[in-house]
Design a protein around this motif. Structure first.
Motif, mmCIF file in Angstrom:
data_model
loop_
_atom_site.group_PDB
_atom_site.id
_atom_site.type_symbol
_atom_site.label_atom_id
_atom_site.label_comp_id
_atom_site.label_asym_id
_atom_site.label_seq_id
_atom_site.Cartn_x
_atom_site.Cartn_y
_atom_site.Cartn_z
ATOM 1 N N ASP A 28 19.459 -8.340 -7.246
ATOM 2 C CA ASP A 28 20.753 -7.819 -6.801
ATOM 3 C C ASP A 28 20.749 -7.392 -5.339
ATOM 4 O OD1 ASP A 28 21.498 -8.303 -9.360
ATOM 5 O OD2 ASP A 28 21.585 -6.209 -9.998
ATOM 6 N N THR A 29 19.602 -6.962 -4.828
ATOM 7 C CA THR A 29 19.536 -6.494 -3.440
ATOM 8 C C THR A 29 19.261 -7.610 -2.437
ATOM 9 O OG1 THR A 29 17.165 -6.015 -3.636
ATOM 10 C CG2 THR A 29 18.699 -4.240 -4.210
ATOM 11 N N GLY A 30 18.979 -8.812 -2.939
ATOM 12 C CA GLY A 30 18.633 -9.904 -2.036
ATOM 13 C C GLY A 30 17.184 -9.858 -1.594
ATOM 14 N N PHE A 31 16.388 -8.995 -2.253
ATOM 15 C CA PHE A 31 14.983 -8.850 -1.876
ATOM 16 C C PHE A 31 14.228 -10.163 -2.024
ATOM 17 C CE2 PHE A 31 10.612 -8.233 -3.344
ATOM 18 C CZ PHE A 31 10.066 -7.518 -2.294
ATOM 19 N N LEU A 32 14.494 -10.896 -3.102
ATOM 20 C CA LEU A 32 13.748 -12.128 -3.364
ATOM 21 C C LEU A 32 13.948 -13.147 -2.256
ATOM 22 C CD1 LEU A 32 11.960 -13.727 -5.277
ATOM 23 C CD2 LEU A 32 14.020 -14.544 -6.432
ATOM 24 N N ASN A 33 15.185 -13.303 -1.800
ATOM 25 C CA ASN A 33 15.459 -14.274 -0.732
ATOM 26 C C ASN A 33 14.773 -13.872 0.574
ATOM 27 O OD1 ASN A 33 17.096 -15.788 -2.451
ATOM 28 N ND2 ASN A 33 18.937 -14.656 -1.891
ATOM 29 N N LEU A 34 14.867 -12.589 0.917
ATOM 30 C CA LEU A 34 14.222 -12.116 2.145
ATOM 31 C C LEU A 34 12.705 -12.240 2.051
ATOM 32 C CD1 LEU A 34 16.341 -8.919 2.902
ATOM 33 C CD2 LEU A 34 16.314 -11.048 4.208
ATOM 34 N N PHE A 35 12.161 -11.888 0.894
ATOM 35 C CA PHE A 35 10.718 -11.982 0.702
ATOM 36 C C PHE A 35 10.250 -13.436 0.790
ATOM 37 C CE2 PHE A 35 6.986 -12.379 -2.118
ATOM 38 C CZ PHE A 35 6.137 -11.479 -1.495
ATOM 39 N N THR A 36 11.027 -14.330 0.194
ATOM 40 C CA THR A 36 10.670 -15.754 0.227
ATOM 41 C C THR A 36 10.673 -16.286 1.646
ATOM 42 O OG1 THR A 36 11.632 -16.089 -1.980
ATOM 43 C CG2 THR A 36 11.305 -18.040 -0.613
ATOM 44 N N VAL A 37 11.722 -15.982 2.403
ATOM 45 C CA VAL A 37 11.806 -16.454 3.786
ATOM 46 C C VAL A 37 10.671 -15.863 4.620
ATOM 47 C CG1 VAL A 37 13.199 -16.412 5.890
ATOM 48 C CG2 VAL A 37 14.291 -16.813 3.677
ATOM 49 N N SER A 38 10.363 -14.582 4.413
ATOM 50 C CA SER A 38 9.285 -13.938 5.166
ATOM 51 C C SER A 38 7.940 -14.589 4.879
ATOM 52 C CB SER A 38 9.225 -12.440 4.818
ATOM 53 O OG SER A 38 10.427 -11.789 5.144
ATOM 54 N N ILE A 39 7.674 -14.861 3.597
ATOM 55 C CA ILE A 39 6.411 -15.493 3.226
ATOM 56 C C ILE A 39 6.321 -16.904 3.792
ATOM 57 C CG2 ILE A 39 5.055 -16.376 1.292
ATOM 58 C CD1 ILE A 39 4.809 -13.407 1.638
ATOM 59 N N VAL A 40 7.437 -17.632 3.734
ATOM 60 C CA VAL A 40 7.442 -18.997 4.274
ATOM 61 C C VAL A 40 7.162 -18.985 5.772
ATOM 62 C CG1 VAL A 40 8.930 -20.973 4.778
ATOM 63 C CG2 VAL A 40 8.949 -19.947 2.501
ATOM 64 N N ILE A 41 7.773 -18.056 6.498
ATOM 65 C CA ILE A 41 7.539 -17.950 7.946
ATOM 66 C C ILE A 41 6.086 -17.602 8.229
ATOM 67 C CG2 ILE A 41 8.078 -16.599 10.008
ATOM 68 C CD1 ILE A 41 10.938 -16.408 9.043
ATOM 69 N N LEU A 42 5.540 -16.632 7.483
ATOM 70 C CA LEU A 42 4.146 -16.241 7.680
ATOM 71 C C LEU A 42 3.193 -17.395 7.390
ATOM 72 C CD1 LEU A 42 4.028 -12.648 6.122
ATOM 73 C CD2 LEU A 42 3.741 -13.249 8.522
ATOM 74 N N ALA A 43 3.406 -18.054 6.257
ATOM 75 C CA ALA A 43 2.505 -19.141 5.855
ATOM 76 C C ALA A 43 2.594 -20.329 6.820
ATOM 77 C CB ALA A 43 2.831 -19.585 4.435
ATOM 78 N N PHE A 44 3.823 -20.695 7.187
ATOM 79 C CA PHE A 44 4.002 -21.828 8.096
ATOM 80 C C PHE A 44 3.414 -21.515 9.473
ATOM 81 C CE2 PHE A 44 6.585 -24.091 11.289
ATOM 82 C CZ PHE A 44 6.332 -25.397 10.900
ATOM 83 N N SER A 45 3.662 -20.314 9.969
ATOM 84 C CA SER A 45 3.119 -19.927 11.278
ATOM 85 C C SER A 45 1.599 -19.911 11.256
ATOM 86 C CB SER A 45 3.655 -18.558 11.682
ATOM 87 O OG SER A 45 5.060 -18.561 11.779
ATOM 88 N N ALA A 46 1.029 -19.361 10.185
ATOM 89 C CA ALA A 46 -0.428 -19.297 10.071
ATOM 90 C C ALA A 46 -1.033 -20.695 9.988
ATOM 91 C CB ALA A 46 -0.823 -18.484 8.839
ATOM 92 N N LEU A 47 -0.369 -21.568 9.237
ATOM 93 C CA LEU A 47 -0.880 -22.938 9.093
ATOM 94 C C LEU A 47 -0.856 -23.671 10.435
ATOM 95 C CD1 LEU A 47 -1.829 -25.205 7.224
ATOM 96 C CD2 LEU A 47 0.569 -25.761 6.790
ATOM 97 N N MET A 48 0.255 -23.591 11.153
ATOM 98 C CA MET A 48 0.360 -24.246 12.459
ATOM 99 C C MET A 48 -0.607 -23.630 13.469
ATOM 100 S SD MET A 48 2.462 -26.630 11.916
ATOM 101 C CE MET A 48 2.597 -27.187 13.613
ATOM 102 N N TYR A 49 -0.728 -22.295 13.415
ATOM 103 C CA TYR A 49 -1.628 -21.603 14.341
ATOM 104 C C TYR A 49 -3.072 -22.007 14.078
ATOM 105 C CZ TYR A 49 -3.422 -17.717 17.145
ATOM 106 O OH TYR A 49 -4.060 -16.964 18.103
ATOM 107 N N SER A 50 -3.414 -22.155 12.800
ATOM 108 C CA SER A 50 -4.775 -22.552 12.439
ATOM 109 C C SER A 50 -5.102 -23.934 12.983
ATOM 110 C CB SER A 50 -4.931 -22.529 10.915
ATOM 111 O OG SER A 50 -6.181 -23.046 10.525
ATOM 112 N N ILE A 51 -4.144 -24.849 12.920
ATOM 113 C CA ILE A 51 -4.368 -26.212 13.409
ATOM 114 C C ILE A 51 -4.460 -26.249 14.927
ATOM 115 C CG2 ILE A 51 -3.359 -28.520 13.531
ATOM 116 C CD1 ILE A 51 -2.072 -27.963 10.798
ATOM 117 N N VAL A 52 -3.526 -25.558 15.573
ATOM 118 C CA VAL A 52 -3.463 -25.605 17.046
ATOM 119 C C VAL A 52 -4.635 -24.869 17.684
ATOM 120 C CG1 VAL A 52 -2.129 -24.835 19.042
ATOM 121 C CG2 VAL A 52 -0.967 -25.895 17.102
#
Length: 251
Positions: free
Chosen positions: A126-150
């Motif tokens: 109801d608070t939209g926590f799941l959507n915000l949490f999902t987007v935050s995790i996706v940003i963290l994971a994607f950034s970490a993955l790209m950073y690890s490669i570069v």
């Protein structure tokens, strides 16, 4: 829905839940203990086989989904669980298990569905926590993955860097050295910090609202008790007054 179709759906759901738990257990055991080596060719082949099954399942579900964008948002953790560059991404398959628990009402069937679970459900959805949490995790994971490669550092170190950067802790033990790494860091600073800030404010707002609701409920209860007490006092005074009047008449 016929009983046969329902049975097939249950077998399908619980089979994938078991596969998800097996892959998560294997990866965590490999990271936390020396019982399993994630570099063992047999373990790699086993995890790759499970990954292929989940990838095929995701592709089929995406193909049959009527709303593709909604599917991508709701199944973003499933997509992260398909990242083949590191076994740690298998942990995101826990979302599949949680979704099956919800869809089959397992908490209710086990008698664990009560006020606590309803409050958790209200907080998550109801608070939209799941959507915000999902987007935050996706940003963290994607950034970490790209950073690890570069930057050519282990993914575990890149994840640590992403978390400390997005939470504005910034220990400085890991910092970008390449221009592309600095661009990734800038993306994480603007995007990650913004969403994590929204996530934090959502959590704070929920608990503040819950505390306010409890206080209002307590105040309403107190006022109701005071009103009841005043009514009893009024009745007692009336009875006393009536008795005095009767005594005067008797005299």
């Amino acid at each position: 829905m016929t009983s046969k179709k329902r049975l097939l759906i249950n077998i399908y759901d619980f089979s994938f839940a078991i596969l998800a738990l097996i892959s998560i257990f294997t990866v965590l055991t490999g990271f936390l203990t020396k019982t399993i080596s994630l570099s063992d060719p047999r373990v790699i082949k086993f995890l790759d086989s499970i990954l292929a099954i989940f990838a095929l399942d995701y592709a089929l579900r995406f193909g049959f989904a009527k709303n593709k964008i909604n599917f991508l948002v709701q199944n973003s953790f499933d997509l992260l669980g398909l990242v083949p560059l590191h076994p740690i991404f298998a942990i995101f398959r826990i979302a599949r298990v949680i979704r099956i628990i919800r869809s089959h009402h397992l908490l209710w069937r086990l008698g664990l569905d009560g006020r606590f679970s309803s409050e958790v459900h209200r907080f998550i959805y109801d608070t939209g926590f799941l959507n915000l949490f999902t987007v935050s995790i996706v940003i963290l994971a994607f950034s970490a993955l790209m950073y690890s490669i570069v930057e050519r550092i282990p993914l575990s170190s890149a994840l640590w860097w992403a978390i400390t950067t997005a939470t504005t802790v910034g220990y400085g033990d890991i910092s970008p050295k390449t221009p592309i790494g600095k661009i990734i860091a800038a993306f994480l600073m603007f995007g990650g910090i913004g969403f994590i800030g929204l996530l934090t404010s959502t959590i704070t707002g929920f608990f503040t609202s819950a505390t306010s609701d409890i206080q209002e409920a307590d105040m309403s209860t107190l006022i109701r008790k005071i009103d009841d007490l005043n009514a009893k006092v009024d009745r007692l005074e009336k009875q006393t007054s009536d008795k005095r009047t009767q005594r005067k008449r008797m005299k």
